[in-house]
Design an enzyme around this catalytic site. Sequence first.
Site, PDB file in Angstrom:
ATOM      1  N   GLY A  13       0.803  -1.227   0.000  1.00  0.00           N
ATOM      2  CA  GLY A  13       0.000   0.000   0.000  1.00  0.00           C
ATOM      3  C   GLY A  13       0.833   1.272   0.000  1.00  0.00           C
ATOM      4  O   GLY A  13       0.284   2.371  -0.094  1.00  0.00           O
ATOM      5  N   HIS A  14       2.141   1.139   0.122  1.00  0.00           N
ATOM      6  CA  HIS A  14       2.996   2.344   0.244  1.00  0.00           C
ATOM      7  C   HIS A  14       4.162   2.231  -0.715  1.00  0.00           C
ATOM      8  O   HIS A  14       5.269   1.859  -0.302  1.00  0.00           O
ATOM      9  CB  HIS A  14       3.493   2.494   1.694  1.00  0.00           C
ATOM     10  CG  HIS A  14       4.051   3.837   2.006  1.00  0.00           C
ATOM     11  ND1 HIS A  14       5.362   4.171   1.784  1.00  0.00           N
ATOM     12  CD2 HIS A  14       3.475   4.931   2.552  1.00  0.00           C
ATOM     13  CE1 HIS A  14       5.574   5.414   2.184  1.00  0.00           C
ATOM     14  NE2 HIS A  14       4.464   5.902   2.662  1.00  0.00           N
ATOM     15  N   PHE A  15       4.008   2.510  -2.017  1.00  0.00           N
ATOM     16  CA  PHE A  15       2.745   2.826  -2.670  1.00  0.00           C
ATOM     17  C   PHE A  15       2.563   1.820  -3.803  1.00  0.00           C
ATOM     18  O   PHE A  15       3.566   1.312  -4.328  1.00  0.00           O
ATOM     19  CB  PHE A  15       2.792   4.229  -3.269  1.00  0.00           C
ATOM     20  CG  PHE A  15       3.039   5.313  -2.269  1.00  0.00           C
ATOM     21  CD1 PHE A  15       2.009   5.796  -1.473  1.00  0.00           C
ATOM     22  CD2 PHE A  15       4.311   5.843  -2.106  1.00  0.00           C
ATOM     23  CE1 PHE A  15       2.237   6.820  -0.560  1.00  0.00           C
ATOM     24  CE2 PHE A  15       4.531   6.853  -1.191  1.00  0.00           C
ATOM     25  CZ  PHE A  15       3.503   7.342  -0.414  1.00  0.00           C
TER      26      PHE A  15
END
Lengths: 176, 94
Positions: A70-72
Amino acid sequence: MTTTLPATEQPAGSTEAWRAKDAVRTADEIARMLPHRYPFFLLDRITALEPGVSATAIKNISASDGILAGHFPGRMLYPGVLLIECIAQLAAVIYGAEGELAGGADGQVADRVGYLAEIRHAKFLRPAFPGDQLVVQAHSGARVGNLISVTGQISIDREPAVQARLAVTQRPDPTA
Amino acid sequence: MTMTIETVRTRAKTRQELCRSVKKLLVSRLDLECDPAMIGDDQPLFGRGLELDSIDTLELAVAVQEDLGVTITDDDTECLLSLNRLVDHIEANR
């Protein structure tokens, strides 16, 4: 101090023969000192340790780390807040080792790990990507009450990546 | 012990200079939004004084150690009650 027996003297099935020469504390041994667990257990190995004073650790960044999903998406970058947390966890190792010296058992040492109280002067000088090996260093400073000042830095390929000063707390000894 | 007027003056001047530098240190290291000259020598550092908190105490201890070479330990925390007490501690230990 940990000593390593020659491979020929290791009991069958022992992993001690493969213990890295620079491992002052392995990941399993760190886990016995800290209350943190997956996915928030961040340090892979302690390579230098002076209880109550300073320590150095290794943290490997892997593309399989869930946080990077999720990052990223499409641009994996290890979060700066977790780099700061690496320094904070290393600070807990410094004081945990001091607690061990004072005769504390593993559970008691982990129970005394307190909280992050302040992040001061944090600088992120270069990003950390999958494949990078972080060398995390922390040094203990002034103490007032249960508050402890810690200076920390992280380097990647010998280049400074993070510099920060933190305040961490130690929980009171329930047996004192 | 008797002191000459000159000694008294010199000591008072040294003390004033130390107070001034500690006030500047307080403002710069703790990011206080006030003029160092507006801090009174007897002003409490906590509560209704400069309204510092316990985390500021630690930063102040770090600043005094780094800039003035004087350590503040758990046994000396009373010196953090007011500026005058802090300056007393610094004078006695440096």
